[in-house]
Design a protein around this motif. Sequence first.
Motif, PDB file in Angstrom:
ATOM      1  N   ASP A  58      49.154  29.531  13.561  1.00  0.00           N
ATOM      2  CA  ASP A  58      49.946  29.390  12.347  1.00  0.00           C
ATOM      3  C   ASP A  58      49.238  28.367  11.476  1.00  0.00           C
ATOM      4  N   LEU A  59      48.619  28.808  10.397  1.00  0.00           N
ATOM      5  CA  LEU A  59      47.845  27.921   9.535  1.00  0.00           C
ATOM      6  C   LEU A  59      48.707  26.873   8.841  1.00  0.00           C
ATOM      7  N   ALA A  60      50.017  27.078   8.819  1.00  0.00           N
ATOM      8  CA  ALA A  60      50.917  26.087   8.234  1.00  0.00           C
ATOM      9  C   ALA A  60      51.173  24.913   9.168  1.00  0.00           C
ATOM     10  N   ASP A  61      50.783  25.055  10.414  1.00  0.00           N
ATOM     11  CA  ASP A  61      51.083  24.069  11.452  1.00  0.00           C
ATOM     12  C   ASP A  61      49.777  23.533  12.022  1.00  0.00           C
ATOM     13  N   GLN A  62      49.432  22.303  11.678  1.00  0.00           N
ATOM     14  CA  GLN A  62      48.167  21.732  12.128  1.00  0.00           C
ATOM     15  C   GLN A  62      48.090  21.634  13.648  1.00  0.00           C
ATOM     16  N   ASP A  63      49.215  21.429  14.323  1.00  0.00           N
ATOM     17  CA  ASP A  63      49.193  21.409  15.786  1.00  0.00           C
ATOM     18  C   ASP A  63      48.831  22.781  16.345  1.00  0.00           C
ATOM     19  N   SER A  64      49.329  23.844  15.695  1.00  0.00           N
ATOM     20  CA  SER A  64      48.991  25.201  16.114  1.00  0.00           C
ATOM     21  C   SER A  64      47.503  25.469  15.927  1.00  0.00           C
ATOM     22  N   ARG A  90      45.127  23.274  15.989  1.00  0.00           N
ATOM     23  CA  ARG A  90      44.408  22.513  17.014  1.00  0.00           C
ATOM     24  C   ARG A  90      44.489  23.206  18.382  1.00  0.00           C
ATOM     25  N   THR A  91      45.658  23.707  18.732  1.00  0.00           N
ATOM     26  CA  THR A  91      45.821  24.381  20.020  1.00  0.00           C
ATOM     27  C   THR A  91      44.957  25.623  20.110  1.00  0.00           C
ATOM     28  N   PHE A  92      44.971  26.433  19.021  1.00  0.00           N
ATOM     29  CA  PHE A  92      44.127  27.633  19.038  1.00  0.00           C
ATOM     30  C   PHE A  92      42.661  27.249  19.208  1.00  0.00           C
ATOM     31  N   ALA A  93      42.202  26.259  18.442  1.00  0.00           N
ATOM     32  CA  ALA A  93      40.792  25.863  18.493  1.00  0.00           C
ATOM     33  C   ALA A  93      40.421  25.333  19.875  1.00  0.00           C
ATOM     34  N   GLU A  94      41.284  24.526  20.462  1.00  0.00           N
ATOM     35  CA  GLU A  94      40.990  23.994  21.797  1.00  0.00           C
ATOM     36  C   GLU A  94      40.876  25.115  22.822  1.00  0.00           C
TER      37      GLU A  94
END
Length: 308
Positions: free
Chosen positions: A78-84, A86-90
Amino acid sequence: MTGQRRIGSGFDAGSTASDVLAGVDLRGKLALVTGGYSGLGLETTKALSAVGAHVVVPARRPEVAAKALPGVEVGRLDLADQDSVRTFAEDFLASGRGIDLLIGNAGIMACPETRVGPGWEAQFAINHLGHHALVNLLWPAVRPGARVVMVSSRGHHFSGIRWDDVHFEHGYDKWLAYGQAKTANVLFAVHLDTLARDRGVRAFAVHPGRIRTELGRHLTREDFAGFDGDDAGYRSPEQGAATQVWAATSPRLDGMGGLYCEDCDIAEPAPAEGEWTGVREHAIDPEQAARLWTLSAELTGLDRLSRP
């Protein structure tokens, strides 16, 4: 502005993604396409997969993406959610794979005033800041020789960056907000190219043309009436996907970058105010591109390219 000159690609506004990929072999390449499960993104994913690429589709609605793209790798983002982000990238980095093509296709257009995260204006946050964070977080996986393509729009003509009120805290206008976000997509590509070219990574921004897709879900009947009254009309999704696929793969662009493309070619500078072709100077100004990168790094806390 000197780089913004047509090169005679052999393609035009009527070309499709399949046309521009004829003879291209992407076997062994990994492409990541945000929003690659509907509209232009769906056609982009299909076209790249058809010539051998392994396509990863980060999706806000992964269950919808999985149904639209059987056999294609889908992740939650979810590009609106910086935590999301980060999780995808990790999770992706943990797979140990590299990225050859990264297409920032996902976005929203002319939505009602919406705030996300710490109060960011949604169009700027989703279309630009989400992609800024994603590219920075995925940077260790971006292979030398890769290309990054940001899907902008002719909407960048509406507005430059509103440096005194980026988040529209003093009065919201959906079209100015969309214009600023699309200008940000171009400026992001300009500065990313400056930072990444020594590694052989090049970046482009594109205008896909006018296509009826889910992107227009917030538009009113009056909005569509205004659009229908000017220029040459709508393209098919297959035609709309062509320019981003061309920018991501064409050997004619080898050694180039930081450019805005339309109609499957490099765009010319916009001729005059009120004419809706080409690229506005405010969208490719390297000083504004660097300033936006600095602002985006401050807002997201991410600048893996300038300060590894």
